[in-house]
Design an enzyme around this catalytic site. Structure first.
Site, PDB file in Angstrom:
ATOM      1  N   LYS A  24      40.747  -2.910   1.365  1.00 27.11           N
ATOM      2  CA  LYS A  24      41.195  -3.570   2.604  1.00 27.11           C
ATOM      3  C   LYS A  24      40.921  -5.073   2.540  1.00 27.11           C
ATOM      4  CE  LYS A  24      38.409  -3.476   6.402  1.00 27.11           C
ATOM      5  NZ  LYS A  24      38.169  -4.825   6.955  1.00 27.11           N
ATOM      6  N   ASN A  25      39.701  -5.437   2.151  1.00 32.40           N
ATOM      7  CA  ASN A  25      39.322  -6.844   2.220  1.00 32.40           C
ATOM      8  C   ASN A  25      39.938  -7.685   1.104  1.00 32.40           C
ATOM      9  OD1 ASN A  25      37.902  -6.262   4.469  1.00 32.40           O
ATOM     10  ND2 ASN A  25      35.862  -6.405   3.539  1.00 32.40           N
ATOM     11  N   ARG A  95      39.628 -10.167  13.368  1.00 34.30           N
ATOM     12  CA  ARG A  95      39.087 -11.463  12.940  1.00 34.30           C
ATOM     13  C   ARG A  95      39.745 -11.976  11.670  1.00 34.30           C
ATOM     14  NH1 ARG A  95      34.902 -14.384  13.667  1.00 34.30           N
ATOM     15  NH2 ARG A  95      34.998 -14.754  11.436  1.00 34.30           N
ATOM     16  N   CYS A 119      32.028 -10.361  17.361  1.00 36.43           N
ATOM     17  CA  CYS A 119      32.297  -8.929  17.352  1.00 36.43           C
ATOM     18  C   CYS A 119      30.964  -8.215  17.363  1.00 36.43           C
ATOM     19  CB  CYS A 119      33.152  -8.545  16.157  1.00 36.43           C
ATOM     20  SG  CYS A 119      32.300  -8.789  14.622  1.00 36.43           S
ATOM     21  N   ARG A 124      29.940 -14.606  14.168  1.00 33.38           N
ATOM     22  CA  ARG A 124      31.017 -14.861  13.216  1.00 33.38           C
ATOM     23  C   ARG A 124      31.903 -16.083  13.506  1.00 33.38           C
ATOM     24  NH1 ARG A 124      33.317  -9.086  11.320  1.00 33.38           N
ATOM     25  NH2 ARG A 124      33.696 -10.236   9.419  1.00 33.38           N
ATOM     26  N   PRO A 125      31.314 -17.291  13.470  1.00 33.98           N
ATOM     27  CA  PRO A 125      32.119 -18.499  13.674  1.00 33.98           C
ATOM     28  C   PRO A 125      33.001 -18.805  12.460  1.00 33.98           C
ATOM     29  CG  PRO A 125      29.862 -19.087  13.119  1.00 33.98           C
ATOM     30  CD  PRO A 125      29.908 -17.590  13.175  1.00 33.98           C
ATOM     31  N   ILE A 126      33.922 -19.801  12.588  1.00 34.81           N
ATOM     32  CA  ILE A 126      34.722 -20.220  11.423  1.00 34.81           C
ATOM     33  C   ILE A 126      34.485 -21.709  11.124  1.00 34.81           C
ATOM     34  CG2 ILE A 126      36.518 -18.432  11.551  1.00 34.81           C
ATOM     35  CD1 ILE A 126      38.350 -20.606  12.843  1.00 34.81           C
ATOM     36  N   ASP A 127      33.287 -22.186  11.475  1.00 38.18           N
ATOM     37  CA  ASP A 127      32.986 -23.613  11.276  1.00 38.18           C
ATOM     38  C   ASP A 127      33.105 -24.045   9.808  1.00 38.18           C
ATOM     39  OD1 ASP A 127      30.713 -21.829  11.159  1.00 38.18           O
ATOM     40  OD2 ASP A 127      29.454 -23.570  10.811  1.00 38.18           O
ATOM     41  N   LEU A 128      32.727 -23.164   8.874  1.00 43.22           N
ATOM     42  CA  LEU A 128      32.790 -23.549   7.449  1.00 43.22           C
ATOM     43  C   LEU A 128      34.241 -23.673   6.983  1.00 43.22           C
ATOM     44  CD1 LEU A 128      29.948 -21.258   6.054  1.00 43.22           C
ATOM     45  CD2 LEU A 128      29.824 -23.689   6.603  1.00 43.22           C
ATOM     46  N   ASP A 316      28.405  -4.571   4.088  1.00 37.79           N
ATOM     47  CA  ASP A 316      29.350  -3.543   4.538  1.00 37.79           C
ATOM     48  C   ASP A 316      28.939  -2.130   4.112  1.00 37.79           C
ATOM     49  OD1 ASP A 316      30.873  -5.389   5.809  1.00 37.79           O
ATOM     50  OD2 ASP A 316      32.528  -5.392   4.376  1.00 37.79           O
ATOM     51  N   VAL A 338      22.982 -10.974   6.234  1.00 39.38           N
ATOM     52  CA  VAL A 338      24.306 -11.605   6.333  1.00 39.38           C
ATOM     53  C   VAL A 338      24.779 -11.697   7.797  1.00 39.38           C
ATOM     54  CG1 VAL A 338      26.707 -11.506   5.562  1.00 39.38           C
ATOM     55  CG2 VAL A 338      24.880 -10.824   4.002  1.00 39.38           C
ATOM     56  N   ARG A 408      40.139   1.580  10.878  1.00 37.87           N
ATOM     57  CA  ARG A 408      40.405   0.204  10.436  1.00 37.87           C
ATOM     58  C   ARG A 408      40.105   0.054   8.944  1.00 37.87           C
ATOM     59  NH1 ARG A 408      36.706  -3.192  12.874  1.00 37.87           N
ATOM     60  NH2 ARG A 408      37.543  -4.503  11.235  1.00 37.87           N
TER      61      ARG A 408
HETATM   62  C1  UD1 Z   1      34.105 -10.636   5.016  1.00 40.53           C
HETATM   63  C2  UD1 Z   1      34.538  -9.197   5.100  1.00 40.53           C
HETATM   64  C3  UD1 Z   1      33.502  -8.380   5.857  1.00 40.53           C
HETATM   65  C4  UD1 Z   1      32.136  -8.546   5.192  1.00 40.53           C
HETATM   66  C5  UD1 Z   1      31.782 -10.033   5.053  1.00 40.53           C
HETATM   67  C6  UD1 Z   1      30.511 -10.271   4.274  1.00 40.53           C
HETATM   68  C7  UD1 Z   1      36.944  -9.383   5.120  1.00 40.53           C
HETATM   69  C8  UD1 Z   1      38.231  -9.238   5.867  1.00 40.53           C
HETATM   70  N1  UD1 Z   1      35.820  -9.123   5.796  1.00 40.53           N
HETATM   71  O1  UD1 Z   1      34.029 -11.121   6.359  1.00 40.53           O
HETATM   72  O2  UD1 Z   1      33.890  -7.014   5.823  1.00 40.53           O
HETATM   73  O3  UD1 Z   1      31.151  -7.942   6.007  1.00 40.53           O
HETATM   74  O4  UD1 Z   1      32.845 -10.715   4.351  1.00 40.53           O
HETATM   75  O5  UD1 Z   1      30.570  -9.679   3.037  1.00 40.53           O
HETATM   76  O6  UD1 Z   1      36.943  -9.691   3.934  1.00 40.53           O
HETATM   77  N2  UD1 Z   1      29.705 -17.687   8.769  1.00 40.53           N
HETATM   78  C9  UD1 Z   1      29.467 -18.849   9.443  1.00 40.53           C
HETATM   79  N3  UD1 Z   1      30.476 -19.771   9.510  1.00 40.53           N
HETATM   80  C10 UD1 Z   1      31.695 -19.571   8.926  1.00 40.53           C
HETATM   81  C11 UD1 Z   1      31.924 -18.373   8.225  1.00 40.53           C
HETATM   82  C12 UD1 Z   1      30.914 -17.438   8.162  1.00 40.53           C
HETATM   83  O7  UD1 Z   1      28.391 -19.055   9.986  1.00 40.53           O
HETATM   84  O8  UD1 Z   1      32.566 -20.457   9.020  1.00 40.53           O
HETATM   85  C13 UD1 Z   1      28.643 -16.658   8.707  1.00 40.53           C
HETATM   86  C14 UD1 Z   1      29.046 -15.386   9.463  1.00 40.53           C
HETATM   87  O9  UD1 Z   1      28.757 -15.499  10.836  1.00 40.53           O
HETATM   88  C15 UD1 Z   1      28.216 -14.337   8.778  1.00 40.53           C
HETATM   89  C16 UD1 Z   1      28.162 -14.829   7.329  1.00 40.53           C
HETATM   90  O10 UD1 Z   1      28.494 -16.214   7.381  1.00 40.53           O
HETATM   91  O11 UD1 Z   1      26.917 -14.324   9.314  1.00 40.53           O
HETATM   92  C17 UD1 Z   1      29.108 -14.088   6.385  1.00 40.53           C
HETATM   93  O12 UD1 Z   1      30.433 -14.254   6.830  1.00 40.53           O
HETATM   94  P1  UD1 Z   1      31.688 -14.260   5.835  1.00 40.53           P
HETATM   95  O13 UD1 Z   1      31.230 -14.143   4.434  1.00 40.53           O
HETATM   96  O14 UD1 Z   1      32.555 -15.410   6.216  1.00 40.53           O
HETATM   97  O15 UD1 Z   1      32.388 -12.922   6.264  1.00 40.53           O
HETATM   98  P2  UD1 Z   1      33.904 -12.676   6.639  1.00 40.53           P
HETATM   99  O16 UD1 Z   1      34.797 -13.413   5.698  1.00 40.53           O
HETATM  100  O17 UD1 Z   1      34.118 -12.867   8.102  1.00 40.53           O
END
Ligand code: UD1
Length: 432
Positions: A24-25, A95, A119, A124-128, A316, A338, A408
């Protein structure tokens, strides 16, 4: 409103063979990357039939892409122009919809994306993602819960990620495809899904060097070409079935596994005293598929585990592993590093007779001899998988409510488990 539930008659040792679905991912970012194309076609095979995949399909359609599915193969025909405004309802539903941010910005020069909310496993922000795009020359504003980003043409840069975020690495890789010059992503994610996306982008004609060392280099191109790829097998699904074999004291073979992708689980199973074998089978088209068989074991030895980005133990798989350790013969510690809130399911496992205490980021699991069937509620996808595993091992009947979360990420989980001898019934019930 429809609510799904899964009823399980537990206590049956599972025996037989299941085949892993496509990941899926890996499928979701690969699908999003078709938005980089102009008047070109992308085909993807080994795509699992899952709700999240259907949501991405709907999202791509809403941007103007023609999508056709035949069995496990998708054909995406991408027109010369696509819409740069992402649908609010679809982004809120999943997301991973935020994966259209990078390709749309690179391709259209602008994008409007509703901010994906938190969630049940954390904020789970997208700041990065946004920070990296700003470094590549994008103007980004957040207003009223929407991201507005603009850039005539992105510029390749050296970007250091504060955390090896999977989603940020994927979005920036896709953005870099159409950027001017070379982008270097330092401290990037190393998950196998990143290599899968790199393979897709390579087949679009992009030069990408991933090396598996946490550094991705991408040389931008003017226009991406059509491509055809097979999605890698789903390591989390494979590990869930391996744990189903372990927890029920059965003998389960899982086909289509890349052993290097699941080393962290195999190492822990070895430490816990579980015997297993790995058979490597070179197949067609240069891809090597292997099978893993787990054999009946006595009670697991207790373990200490900390979730980490790949190649560490995957977050996961944390809930499913905790479920397995509820039946170990000692005290195990599982630290979640994580996500912040990924132990909501522990209270549900305790309703089945488990003994789990949560101290900050760590679950302290005192092994018990057996679990009892109970009615429990899935709070998210992997929590649901953990509760199903517990139900398979428990004495008597269990009912996992809100099982729609499980759909899902797990294709035909009921029929796959039943093919191993389990007694699992999936029910869709209408709630007033
Ligand atoms: C992806 C996977 C999810 C898995 C996760 C970690 C998909 C669709 N989903 O989610 O199943 O659990 O990787 O292996 O592939 N973070 C920030 N800022 C950001 C981005 C992330 O602070 O801009 C933090 C998140 O809140 C979290 C951590 O980084 O605590 C890991 O997130 P990330 O690796 O980005 O996970 P996803 O890509 O959302």
């Amino acid at each position: 409103m429809f609510m799904d539930r899964i009823r399980i008659s537990g206590g049956i040792p599972l025996r037989g063979t299941v085949r892993t679905q496509g990941a899926k991912n890996a499928a979701l970012p690969a699908m999003a990357s078709c938005l980089l194309l102009k008047g070109q076609r992308m085909t993807l095979s080994n795509v699992p039939r899952l709700q999240d995949v259907e949501t991405m399909e709907e999202l791509l359609r809403s941007h103007g892409v023609s999508v056709v599915r035949e069995a496990d193969r998708y054909v995406f025909d991408v027109p010369e122009t696509v819409s740069w405004e992402a649908s609010e309802s679809l982004v809120r539903k999943m997301r991973a919809s935020s994966l259209v941010l990078g390709p749309l910005l690179a391709r259209c020069g602008r994008v409007v994306l509703p901010l994906p909310g938190g969630c049940s496993i954390g904020s789970r922000p997208i700041d990065l993602h946004l920070k990296g795009l700003v470094q590549m020359g994008a103007k980004v504003e957040i207003r009223n819960g929407f991201v507005y980003a603009q850039a005539d043409r992105l510029i390749g840069r050296r970007i250091y990620l504060d955390f090896p975020s999977v989603g940020a690495t994927e979005n920036l890789m896709m953005a870099a495809v159409l950027a001017r010059g070379e982008t270097i992503l330092e401290n990037s994610a190393r998950e196998p899904e990143i290599e899968n996306l790199a393979g897709v982008l390579r087949s679009m004609g992009v030069e990408i060097d991933t090396e598996g060392t946490g550094c991705v280099r991408i040389r931008g191109i003017g226009e991406a070409g059509g491509c055809d790829k097979r999605v890698i097998p789903d390591r989390i699904e494979a590990c869930t079935y391996i744990l189903a074999g372990v927890m029920t004291g059965g003998e389960v073979t899982v086909e289509d596994v890349v052993p290097e992708h699941i080393d962290s689980l195999l190492a822990k199973l070895e430490e816990a005293g579980v015997s297993f074998s790995v058979r490597r089978e070179p197949r067609l088209a240069g891809c090597e598929e292997s099978t893993v068989t787990v054999y009946p074991a006595r009670r697991l030895k207790p373990l200490s585990i900390k979730t980490m980005p790949f190649p560490g133990f995957p977050t996961d798989l944390q809930p499913q592993m905790v479920a397995a350790l509820t039946l170990s013969n000692g005290v195990s510690l599982v630290e979640e590093s994580v996500f912040q809130a990924r132990f909501l399911y522990a209270a549900e496992l305790n309703r089945m007779g488990a003994d789990i205490g949560i101290k900050g980021d760590t679950a302290v699991i005192r092994g018990v001899e057996s679990l009892d069937g109970a009615a429990v509620r899935a709070t998210d996808l992997r929590a649901g998988a953990a509760l199903i595993l517990a139900g398979l091992a428990a004495k008597g009947e269990s009912c996992v409510e809100q099982a729609e979360h499980v759909l899902r990420g797990y294709e035909s989980i009921d029929s796959k488990l039943n093919s191993l001898g389990a007694r699992v019934v999936f029910e869709s019930v209408s709630e007033k």
